[in-house]
Write a protein that holds these residues in place. Structure first.
Motif, PDB file in Angstrom:
ATOM      1  N   GLN A 187       0.811  -1.214   0.000  1.00  0.00           N
ATOM      2  CA  GLN A 187       0.000   0.000   0.000  1.00  0.00           C
ATOM      3  C   GLN A 187       0.851   1.274   0.000  1.00  0.00           C
ATOM      4  O   GLN A 187       0.493   2.272  -0.606  1.00  0.00           O
ATOM      5  CB  GLN A 187      -0.926   0.001   1.228  1.00  0.00           C
ATOM      6  N   HIS A 188       1.990   1.227   0.698  1.00  0.00           N
ATOM      7  CA  HIS A 188       2.851   2.413   0.784  1.00  0.00           C
ATOM      8  C   HIS A 188       4.317   1.988   0.644  1.00  0.00           C
ATOM      9  O   HIS A 188       5.093   2.078   1.608  1.00  0.00           O
ATOM     10  CB  HIS A 188       2.627   3.141   2.114  1.00  0.00           C
ATOM     11  N   PRO A 189       4.726   1.544  -0.544  1.00  0.00           N
ATOM     12  CA  PRO A 189       6.104   1.061  -0.705  1.00  0.00           C
ATOM     13  C   PRO A 189       7.156   2.160  -0.550  1.00  0.00           C
ATOM     14  O   PRO A 189       8.320   1.866  -0.283  1.00  0.00           O
ATOM     15  CB  PRO A 189       6.110   0.506  -2.129  1.00  0.00           C
ATOM     16  N   GLU A 190       6.721   3.407  -0.706  1.00  0.00           N
ATOM     17  CA  GLU A 190       7.668   4.522  -0.631  1.00  0.00           C
ATOM     18  C   GLU A 190       7.871   5.031   0.791  1.00  0.00           C
ATOM     19  O   GLU A 190       8.813   5.790   1.052  1.00  0.00           O
ATOM     20  CB  GLU A 190       7.160   5.676  -1.507  1.00  0.00           C
ATOM     21  N   ARG A 191       7.029   4.615   1.724  1.00  0.00           N
ATOM     22  CA  ARG A 191       7.072   5.153   3.094  1.00  0.00           C
ATOM     23  C   ARG A 191       8.180   4.477   3.896  1.00  0.00           C
ATOM     24  O   ARG A 191       8.171   3.260   4.085  1.00  0.00           O
ATOM     25  CB  ARG A 191       5.733   4.941   3.788  1.00  0.00           C
ATOM     26  N   PRO A 192       9.142   5.250   4.410  1.00  0.00           N
ATOM     27  CA  PRO A 192      10.190   4.663   5.264  1.00  0.00           C
ATOM     28  C   PRO A 192       9.558   4.057   6.525  1.00  0.00           C
ATOM     29  O   PRO A 192       8.619   4.622   7.096  1.00  0.00           O
ATOM     30  CB  PRO A 192      11.081   5.853   5.614  1.00  0.00           C
ATOM     31  N   LEU A 193      10.063   2.930   6.960  1.00  0.00           N
ATOM     32  CA  LEU A 193       9.492   2.264   8.126  1.00  0.00           C
ATOM     33  C   LEU A 193       9.550   3.143   9.375  1.00  0.00           C
ATOM     34  O   LEU A 193       8.649   3.096  10.215  1.00  0.00           O
ATOM     35  CB  LEU A 193      10.219   0.934   8.383  1.00  0.00           C
ATOM     36  N   ARG A 194      10.602   3.951   9.494  1.00  0.00           N
ATOM     37  CA  ARG A 194      10.747   4.763  10.703  1.00  0.00           C
ATOM     38  C   ARG A 194       9.623   5.779  10.855  1.00  0.00           C
ATOM     39  O   ARG A 194       9.302   6.189  11.971  1.00  0.00           O
ATOM     40  CB  ARG A 194      12.101   5.478  10.709  1.00  0.00           C
ATOM     41  N   GLU A 195       8.992   6.178   9.727  1.00  0.00           N
ATOM     42  CA  GLU A 195       7.894   7.141   9.824  1.00  0.00           C
ATOM     43  C   GLU A 195       6.703   6.553  10.567  1.00  0.00           C
ATOM     44  O   GLU A 195       5.929   7.276  11.193  1.00  0.00           O
ATOM     45  CB  GLU A 195       7.460   7.592   8.421  1.00  0.00           C
ATOM     46  N   GLY A 196       6.542   5.238  10.486  1.00  0.00           N
ATOM     47  CA  GLY A 196       5.424   4.600  11.164  1.00  0.00           C
ATOM     48  C   GLY A 196       5.532   4.622  12.668  1.00  0.00           C
ATOM     49  O   GLY A 196       4.547   4.379  13.368  1.00  0.00           O
ATOM     50  N   PHE A 197       6.744   4.910  13.188  1.00  0.00           N
ATOM     51  CA  PHE A 197       6.962   4.914  14.637  1.00  0.00           C
ATOM     52  C   PHE A 197       6.968   6.323  15.216  1.00  0.00           C
ATOM     53  O   PHE A 197       7.391   6.516  16.353  1.00  0.00           O
ATOM     54  CB  PHE A 197       8.291   4.212  14.962  1.00  0.00           C
ATOM     55  N   GLU A 198       6.532   7.300  14.438  1.00  0.00           N
ATOM     56  CA  GLU A 198       6.509   8.689  14.910  1.00  0.00           C
ATOM     57  C   GLU A 198       5.563   8.812  16.103  1.00  0.00           C
ATOM     58  O   GLU A 198       4.356   8.594  15.975  1.00  0.00           O
ATOM     59  CB  GLU A 198       6.041   9.598  13.764  1.00  0.00           C
ATOM     60  N   PRO A 199       6.077   9.144  17.308  1.00  0.00           N
ATOM     61  CA  PRO A 199       5.270   9.107  18.530  1.00  0.00           C
ATOM     62  C   PRO A 199       4.014   9.970  18.481  1.00  0.00           C
ATOM     63  O   PRO A 199       2.953   9.566  18.975  1.00  0.00           O
ATOM     64  CB  PRO A 199       6.234   9.593  19.614  1.00  0.00           C
ATOM     65  N   ARG A 200       4.104  11.149  17.907  1.00  0.00           N
ATOM     66  CA  ARG A 200       2.952  12.044  17.907  1.00  0.00           C
ATOM     67  C   ARG A 200       1.773  11.435  17.145  1.00  0.00           C
ATOM     68  O   ARG A 200       0.632  11.489  17.598  1.00  0.00           O
ATOM     69  CB  ARG A 200       3.344  13.395  17.279  1.00  0.00           C
ATOM     70  N   THR A 201       2.076  10.812  16.009  1.00  0.00           N
ATOM     71  CA  THR A 201       1.018  10.182  15.212  1.00  0.00           C
ATOM     72  C   THR A 201       0.390   9.011  15.956  1.00  0.00           C
ATOM     73  O   THR A 201      -0.837   8.840  15.957  1.00  0.00           O
ATOM     74  CB  THR A 201       1.590   9.691  13.869  1.00  0.00           C
ATOM     75  N   LEU A 202       1.230   8.215  16.604  1.00  0.00           N
ATOM     76  CA  LEU A 202       0.727   7.050  17.332  1.00  0.00           C
ATOM     77  C   LEU A 202      -0.146   7.473  18.515  1.00  0.00           C
ATOM     78  O   LEU A 202      -1.219   6.904  18.753  1.00  0.00           O
ATOM     79  CB  LEU A 202       1.897   6.191  17.829  1.00  0.00           C
ATOM     80  N   LEU A 203       0.309   8.473  19.255  1.00  0.00           N
ATOM     81  CA  LEU A 203      -0.468   8.935  20.408  1.00  0.00           C
ATOM     82  C   LEU A 203      -1.788   9.557  19.964  1.00  0.00           C
ATOM     83  O   LEU A 203      -2.806   9.408  20.654  1.00  0.00           O
ATOM     84  CB  LEU A 203       0.356   9.946  21.214  1.00  0.00           C
ATOM     85  N   GLU A 204      -1.770  10.264  18.834  1.00  0.00           N
ATOM     86  CA  GLU A 204      -3.014  10.859  18.339  1.00  0.00           C
ATOM     87  C   GLU A 204      -4.050   9.787  18.037  1.00  0.00           C
ATOM     88  O   GLU A 204      -5.229   9.925  18.372  1.00  0.00           O
ATOM     89  CB  GLU A 204      -2.714  11.681  17.085  1.00  0.00           C
ATOM     90  N   LEU A 205      -3.614   8.714  17.408  1.00  0.00           N
ATOM     91  CA  LEU A 205      -4.545   7.637  17.071  1.00  0.00           C
ATOM     92  C   LEU A 205      -5.083   6.970  18.339  1.00  0.00           C
ATOM     93  O   LEU A 205      -6.283   6.769  18.490  1.00  0.00           O
ATOM     94  CB  LEU A 205      -3.851   6.614  16.178  1.00  0.00           C
ATOM     95  N   LEU A 206      -4.190   6.634  19.265  1.00  0.00           N
ATOM     96  CA  LEU A 206      -4.605   5.924  20.474  1.00  0.00           C
ATOM     97  C   LEU A 206      -5.471   6.781  21.389  1.00  0.00           C
ATOM     98  O   LEU A 206      -6.277   6.247  22.159  1.00  0.00           O
ATOM     99  CB  LEU A 206      -3.367   5.456  21.252  1.00  0.00           C
TER     100      LEU A 206
END
Length: 390
Positions: A187-206
């Motif tokens: 779905q997102h082959p161009e997205r670096p894996l480290r971007e998925g661990f961005e704390p602000r995004t994760l906390l916003e979702l949770l």
């Protein structure tokens, strides 16, 4: 009716889930033999179980990120392959310490499957509750066969041979999956894996209220499921004095009930709504665990086992509750994240229940599970009566 490719994917995803579950479920029926050989305690074995389930939980989130980057097919094949290798290593464990380490490896490998397979199926099927419910039957199918075989093989050949059933199940499933399932586009082959661990995004979702509340429900449900899957045979032996073989048969009955009702509960979720279906399912457990603890005879205990199997069929309405609250672009990552959180916390069910059993007995340990489910059902009733947007 013409057989569609998506049905092939559903069947093989279910079999892959079956294989990863077999590897984990063959451990429970032979716990007494493992305790005896290593000279350990129920609490220590519970810690190993919790480590396995914690690793299973922790790998949910990265599995979604890996699927976005490399495609679902590759991740599922990795999960099945790792399960095969880890099961063999677990059977060869020379000590309790290495047993615990290999249990963690098994959990981490098996955990790569579920999120990825679920999001793949929700893209292929419009009736998501039914698709999830059918996929979940991989667990009860494993429960139907694995405990009885593990108990029988363990009694005759030892617990190490019994644990090899995980490898026996995983190898052919992996081969057929590689043969019949087409390569899936990431779905997102161009997205670096480290971007998925961005704390602000994760906390916003949770921190979204509906996601946070669903996670509380999921933690309670997963905690109870872990405690049941880890120790039901041991509970039946210690509390009611049943033989290993009879306890293994009842453990299989638990999964039969789970398997029969899981697809139906998924369909009920699509038809009658997620929350009413989830509340009714968990409410069965409020009765199930007291019946298991207080059952004066085998027929009553059998009833309790069946009721527990029904109560633990909550996956479809609860997980669909997450899916509909996530945007299309965040399904893999978002569902992986919340599953990591609720399964990580739910994994405490093994060590907490094992330790409570050591301190206060199995009656108290399993009775407490009914109380937890009552809290979850009560909260769903309050949310519905007050019309809260959760």
């Amino acid at each position: 009716m013409r057989w569609e490719y998506r049905n092939t994917v559903l069947v093989l995803c279910t079999l892959a889930f079956f294989a990863t579950m077999v590897a984990r479920l063959v451990i429970s029926p032979v716990v007494p033999a493992i305790v005896s050989e290593f000279g350990t305690s129920s609490g220590t074995i519970g810690l190993a179980f919790s480590g396995m389930w914690a690793a299973y939980a922790l790998s949910q989130f990265p599995s979604g990120l890996l699927a976005d980057r490399y495609g679902e097919r590759r991740v599922i094949l990795t999960a099945v392959s790792t399960t095969a290798v880890a099961s063999a290593a677990l059977a060869l464990s020379p000590s309790m310490a290495t047993f615990g380490l290999f249990a963690v490896l098994l959990g981490a490998g098996a955990g790569l499957h579920y999120v990825v397979a679920t999001t793949l199926l929700t893209r292929l099927f419009s009736n998501t509750g039914r698709a999830i419910g059918l996929h979940v039957t991989g667990s009860p199918l494993a429960g139907l066969s694995a405990p009885v075989l593990a108990a029988a093989i363990g009694s005759r050949y030892g617990w190490r041979v019994a644990l090899l059933l995980g490898t026996v199940a995983a190898v052919p499933v992996g081969l057929v999956f590689a043969w019949r399932v087409r390569e899936t586009e990431p779905q997102h082959p161009e997205r670096p894996l480290r971007e998925g661990f961005e704390p602000r995004t994760l906390l916003e979702l949770l921190s979204r209220p509906a996601i946070a509340y669903t996670t509380v429900l999921a933690v309670i449900s997963a905690f109870t499921w872990q405690a049941t899957a880890s120790f039901l045979p041991t509970f039946l032996i210690a509390r009611h004095g049943y033989s290993t073989a009879l306890a293994g048969m009842l453990f299989s009955l638990y999964f039969v009930a789970h398997g029969v009702f899981a697809p139906a509960i998924g369909s009920f979720s699509d038809r009658f709504g997620r929350d009413p279906t989830l509340g009714a399912t968990l409410a069965v457990g409020i009765l199930a665990y007291p019946v298991l603890v207080l059952g004066p005879s085998l027929p009553v205990v059998v009833l309790g086992v069946v009721l527990a199997g029904i109560a633990m069929s909550w996956s479809a309405p609860l997980q669909d509750r997450y899916i509909v609250r996530l945007s299309e672009g965040e399904e893999n990552r978002g569902f992986g994240l919340v599953r990591t959180v609720y399964m990580l916390l739910g994994a405490l069910g093994s060590v907490a229940t094992g330790t409570l059993a050591d301190l206060a007995g199995w009656g108290v340990a399993y009775g407490a599970l009914g109380v937890l489910l009552a809290v979850a059902v009560g909260s769903l009733v309050i949310v519905r009566l007050r019309g809260l947007a959760l």
